[in-house]
Design an enzyme around this catalytic site. Sequence first.
Site, mmCIF file in Angstrom:
data_model
loop_
_atom_site.group_PDB
_atom_site.id
_atom_site.type_symbol
_atom_site.label_atom_id
_atom_site.label_comp_id
_atom_site.label_asym_id
_atom_site.label_seq_id
_atom_site.Cartn_x
_atom_site.Cartn_y
_atom_site.Cartn_z
ATOM 1 N N SER A 164 -27.615 21.727 -19.765
ATOM 2 C CA SER A 164 -28.333 22.188 -20.947
ATOM 3 C C SER A 164 -29.463 23.136 -20.562
ATOM 4 C CB SER A 164 -28.831 20.971 -21.740
ATOM 5 O OG SER A 164 -29.204 21.339 -23.044
ATOM 6 N N ASP A 262 -19.330 20.457 -28.636
ATOM 7 C CA ASP A 262 -20.720 20.857 -28.450
ATOM 8 C C ASP A 262 -21.016 22.123 -29.255
ATOM 9 O OD1 ASP A 262 -23.262 21.387 -27.499
ATOM 10 O OD2 ASP A 262 -22.656 21.641 -25.401
ATOM 11 N N HIS A 294 -22.149 17.402 -26.431
ATOM 12 C CA HIS A 294 -23.158 17.869 -25.485
ATOM 13 C C HIS A 294 -23.622 16.771 -24.530
ATOM 14 C CE1 HIS A 294 -26.047 20.837 -24.188
ATOM 15 N NE2 HIS A 294 -27.052 20.013 -24.391
#
Length: 319
Positions: A164, A262, A294
Amino acid sequence: MSSITSEVALDLFPFLKVYKDGTLKRLAGVEVVPPGLDPETNVLSKDILILPKTGVSARIYRPNLVTEPQKLPLVVYFHGGAFCAASPASLEYHTSLNKLVAEANIIALSVDYRLVPEHPLPTAYEDSWAALQWVASHKEENGNHEAWIKDYVELDEVFLTGDSSGANIAHHLALRIKESNLSYKMKIAGIGMIHPYFWGTNPIGSEVTDQFRKELVDKWWLYVCPSDKGCDDPLINPFVDGSSDLANLACDRILVIVAEKDILRDRGKLYYDKLVKSGWKGKAEFMETEGEDHVFHIFHPDCAKAKSLIQRLASFFKM
């Protein structure tokens, strides 16, 4: 909590809440665990202060059984959390790093960069850059050397890895290396980008139809980086005017991993596609996990698909 402080001014689900009096409550990554020997993976870890001036630290990991003069790849890891949550000591990240080190037989340095809002961007990038400079200093005779790096690491085989926002950091560091003298001190063998946090004002892919999550991600970024460029700031959108050319990434290989469900998936795919066409001289690899969202591997580390993801990363470090 008083009636004033109990009023929420901004709800940055799932990371934190900001109250009207300016106080905040972090919701994600708050359960922390100490370093030590993990009995499940037989991986050792310890916390180290790497930048005394700023207080930036890291958690370093190694297999319990390393025989000198065996030298292992070093993975410098940057955790996720939208620049405002989590740390290397967070239970989920500590668990994930133990599993990765055991699977890949590496040394890992998980950087505890400082968070927004106490430390506004670009502090996270600067802390991470300073951590890389500290790693590179181990090639010098004198300096603040860490024994696990000095004794066990092959400094010509360093990988940048993150999930991320951590993958976002890795991208920007690899561009910065190209323009610095750090490239003469330390070779970046590759970058592992897990569900990279890139974004933009104009929606693409599933962002067009998933208005709820589009607005959620907009809100995250506008909070951590309140600039006049909004979601097209080059820090979050690597394809706008003012962004560095992807051909300037200072590494030989990149693995981009995305998850089918995601909201950031299409940005990760776009990054891979543009990288392949950019004129960059390295080898790009791509992996998509079906049916997952995610950073699922952080929250469900023992599921089969999480194990597959970690195995793919491990093989990337070994090639």
